[in-house]
Design an enzyme around this catalytic site. Sequence first.
Site, PDB file in Angstrom:
ATOM      1  N   CYS A  13       0.847  -1.196   0.000  1.00 32.53           N
ATOM      2  CA  CYS A  13       0.000   0.000   0.000  1.00 32.53           C
ATOM      3  C   CYS A  13       0.885   1.248   0.000  1.00 32.53           C
ATOM      4  O   CYS A  13       1.989   1.244   0.534  1.00 32.53           O
ATOM      5  CB  CYS A  13      -0.926   0.096   1.195  1.00 32.53           C
ATOM      6  N   GLU A  27      16.201 -16.195 -12.483  1.00 37.87           N
ATOM      7  CA  GLU A  27      15.745 -14.812 -12.613  1.00 37.87           C
ATOM      8  C   GLU A  27      14.985 -14.622 -13.931  1.00 37.87           C
ATOM      9  O   GLU A  27      13.960 -13.934 -13.973  1.00 37.87           O
ATOM     10  CB  GLU A  27      16.958 -13.873 -12.505  1.00 37.87           C
ATOM     11  N   TRP A  82      -2.890  -2.507  -1.674  1.00 35.25           N
ATOM     12  CA  TRP A  82      -2.624  -3.906  -2.035  1.00 35.25           C
ATOM     13  C   TRP A  82      -3.316  -4.709  -0.948  1.00 35.25           C
ATOM     14  O   TRP A  82      -2.904  -4.682   0.217  1.00 35.25           O
ATOM     15  CB  TRP A  82      -1.116  -4.174  -2.060  1.00 35.25           C
ATOM     16  N   ASN A 141      -0.976   1.519   6.024  1.00 37.51           N
ATOM     17  CA  ASN A 141      -0.173   0.545   5.287  1.00 37.51           C
ATOM     18  C   ASN A 141       0.404  -0.416   6.311  1.00 37.51           C
ATOM     19  O   ASN A 141       1.122   0.015   7.212  1.00 37.51           O
ATOM     20  CB  ASN A 141       0.950   1.264   4.533  1.00 37.51           C
ATOM     21  N   GLY A 142       0.065  -1.694   6.208  1.00 34.60           N
ATOM     22  CA  GLY A 142       0.567  -2.672   7.179  1.00 34.60           C
ATOM     23  C   GLY A 142      -0.540  -3.634   7.554  1.00 34.60           C
ATOM     24  O   GLY A 142      -1.534  -3.758   6.851  1.00 34.60           O
ATOM     25  N   GLU A 168       6.183 -13.325 -13.875  1.00 37.53           N
ATOM     26  CA  GLU A 168       5.523 -12.236 -13.145  1.00 37.53           C
ATOM     27  C   GLU A 168       4.906 -11.177 -14.064  1.00 37.53           C
ATOM     28  O   GLU A 168       3.928 -10.561 -13.689  1.00 37.53           O
ATOM     29  CB  GLU A 168       6.433 -11.614 -12.092  1.00 37.53           C
ATOM     30  N   HIS A 195      16.518 -34.975 -14.384  1.00 39.30           N
ATOM     31  CA  HIS A 195      15.965 -35.618 -13.187  1.00 39.30           C
ATOM     32  C   HIS A 195      14.477 -35.337 -13.023  1.00 39.30           C
ATOM     33  O   HIS A 195      13.939 -35.486 -11.929  1.00 39.30           O
ATOM     34  CB  HIS A 195      16.736 -35.163 -11.944  1.00 39.30           C
ATOM     35  N   ARG A 202       3.168   0.374  -5.394  1.00 43.10           N
ATOM     36  CA  ARG A 202       3.090  -0.340  -4.109  1.00 43.10           C
ATOM     37  C   ARG A 202       1.801  -1.146  -3.968  1.00 43.10           C
ATOM     38  O   ARG A 202       1.647  -1.937  -3.039  1.00 43.10           O
ATOM     39  CB  ARG A 202       3.186   0.652  -2.949  1.00 43.10           C
ATOM     40  N   LYS A 257      11.100 -13.381 -14.162  1.00 37.99           N
ATOM     41  CA  LYS A 257      10.700 -12.193 -14.941  1.00 37.99           C
ATOM     42  C   LYS A 257       9.551 -12.543 -15.877  1.00 37.99           C
ATOM     43  O   LYS A 257       8.581 -11.820 -15.981  1.00 37.99           O
ATOM     44  CB  LYS A 257      11.876 -11.729 -15.795  1.00 37.99           C
ATOM     45  N   LYS A 290       5.346  -3.588  -5.462  1.00 36.59           N
ATOM     46  CA  LYS A 290       6.793  -3.395  -5.475  1.00 36.59           C
ATOM     47  C   LYS A 290       7.422  -3.646  -4.103  1.00 36.59           C
ATOM     48  O   LYS A 290       8.444  -4.298  -4.002  1.00 36.59           O
ATOM     49  CB  LYS A 290       7.099  -1.966  -5.936  1.00 36.59           C
TER      50      LYS A 290
HETATM   51  C1  AGP Z   1      11.093  -8.910  -8.630  1.00 36.44           C
HETATM   52  O1  AGP Z   1      10.875  -8.783  -9.976  1.00 36.44           O
HETATM   53  C2  AGP Z   1       9.957  -9.113  -7.798  1.00 36.44           C
HETATM   54  N1  AGP Z   1       8.858  -8.322  -8.122  1.00 36.44           N
HETATM   55  C3  AGP Z   1      10.157  -9.503  -6.359  1.00 36.44           C
HETATM   56  O2  AGP Z   1      10.530 -10.835  -6.403  1.00 36.44           O
HETATM   57  C4  AGP Z   1      11.176  -8.737  -5.479  1.00 36.44           C
HETATM   58  O3  AGP Z   1      12.468  -8.952  -5.933  1.00 36.44           O
HETATM   59  C5  AGP Z   1      11.019  -9.211  -4.020  1.00 36.44           C
HETATM   60  O4  AGP Z   1       9.736  -8.912  -3.574  1.00 36.44           O
HETATM   61  C6  AGP Z   1      12.058  -8.626  -3.097  1.00 36.44           C
HETATM   62  O5  AGP Z   1      11.957  -7.242  -3.026  1.00 36.44           O
HETATM   63  P1  AGP Z   1      13.116  -6.358  -2.423  1.00 36.44           P
HETATM   64  O6  AGP Z   1      14.303  -6.521  -3.269  1.00 36.44           O
HETATM   65  O7  AGP Z   1      12.566  -4.970  -2.431  1.00 36.44           O
HETATM   66  O8  AGP Z   1      13.360  -6.858  -1.025  1.00 36.44           O
END
Ligand code: AGP
Length: 614
Positions: free
Chosen positions: A2, A487, A73, A99-100, A494, A510, A27, A491, A609
Amino acid sequence: MCGIVAYYGPDEAYDFLIKGLQRLEYRGYDSAGIALLNGDLRVYKNKGKVAELEATAKGKNLSGNRGIGHTRWATHGEPNTVNAHPHLSQSGDIALIHNGIIENYATLKKVLIERGHEFKSDTDTEVLTHLIEEIKDKENVDLLEAVRLALNEVVGAYAIVILSKNDPNTLIAARKGSPLVVGISEQAGEFFLASDATPIVEYTKTVTYINDNEIVAIQDGEMTVKTIDNEAISPFIQELKISLDALEKGGYEHFMLKEIFEQPKSIYDSMRGRFDPQNLNFAMQSLTEYASKIKNLDRIIIVACGTSWHAGLVGEYLIEEFGRIPVEVEYASEFRYRNPIITEDDLVIAISQSGETADTLAALEMAKEKGATIYGICNVVGSSIPRMTHAGAYTHAGPEIGVASTKAFTAQVSVLTLLALGIADIRGKIARERLREVFAELDTIPQKVEELLQSCNEKCKEIAAAYVDAPNCLYLGRGYNFPVALEGALKLKEISYIHAEGYPAAEMKHGPIALIDENMPVVVIATKRNYYEKVLSNIQEVKARKGKIIAVVTEGDEKVSEIADHYIEIPDTEDCLTPLLATIPLQLLSYYIAVMRGCNVDQPRNLAKSVTVE
Ligand code: AGP
């Protein structure tokens, strides 16, 4: 997660709130809302994005020089209009954004219902508005004291801002576990509050970051800060370093694309002034300060989540190769809950773009309590993790707005490379000649990334067009390229919602090999210096089962490029530096596939984010 914003001052609040919410939309974007105070207290809110809130607010009374805004969020309660913030108290006189998570909200809610309170939403937040109002009325205290007393009853994490119709010259905010920054204008009596500094920088560069368990009161144009135990605090005022340009798309269609193309600069900035390739020196204060600790280390634990965890895996390979210290890389969320063995001799490194990830913060807190030295590698200056660590290094990648992490990853890997070399140097584990070679190559990386972006962009677009409808995708890599495969898969899934998995190339036989048929694209990182022949055999295994190979190869490659369905060339480099280059085409591939599928690449569904809930 949020995002929260608030305005207190002589001007109209609305424009700041809307612009601020747009900047914080990364956020969370399930719903958005604002409250404006100008004699009466008006709330406008709806499900969906800030643009929809603007449409809702259009034509309504938007006056008020006190205001609060929220982009959500969802944690408790589905993302609908009723559950959107701000929430009102029983009488409707107090509005609050949060937020929380209020962990004991169910208990508090039950008690309040027994006392006659009626709740409109399913949120944990609404409970807080009712509680504050009840305390204010029953104890006959002012709003500030009512908030303080209420927070003493709350278990959980919060950044909150409160407005009250009956206290038009007061705005109260508080923080525990969720970020909150106050911008102090040059104009007397004007204040901007937000979850991070991005909404504020356009108006003022003078800010103070609120600490856990602190309450800010702006009353009659003056700001005071105290703890929830009622101790006065002198806030630490500082100047923001971010520029407005860094927060705009700068001609790119999406922030993600802009951030991918910023990598020559962000990688350069992450290393700038930190090593001297000519004289083989390091200028990392954190290394110098902790040199004796580093000499005697038995073990390093890296904690992180998501993309940062992948950077941590690269860090493991780097530190073990150069520093010769055992490294464990842990998902922060698991680490905390399995009673890990941590001693005072351990160094725990947290990696986080946002510096606010709740799982990583919690893992660090536990490690700190157990006496470990804790070190942060974070991007957002002034965020929670750097503020609680003993030492650390910022990645200096600049604001990353796209929810999918790109430039933050490569900056983290650059800093980890320097850290690994620095540790090796302090421990006498690297010969000067080898250090010279790696430094010299590291120095060329920003330029190589620049060339790579130019040479592979169109190719990635073409390949993306061929796989836009793929339902699944496998990513394979060995050694340093294994975290790159993970990674790449993250990408793709997501932002495009295509199911993707990353595996060590040899692990394919395996199990995952069962998935391969003519419909399965397999992205393989098959660079010259990273177990090339072995990876070539893995590619043959895929081809024998009619899988489609998209290979990332070293410039001039002859064998893999011959049998791959598609290949993308990257410049040759040291094997330990390959992740800094091999990641780039995988980012572009995911980006173009997602765009071609019509996905919102900057704000993928269900994500946010900063993940500030556990
Ligand atoms: C990355 O593309 C993601 N959206 C997510 O995995 C992110 O890396 C993760 O939430 C960790 O965030 P941070 O680096 O702000 O701790």
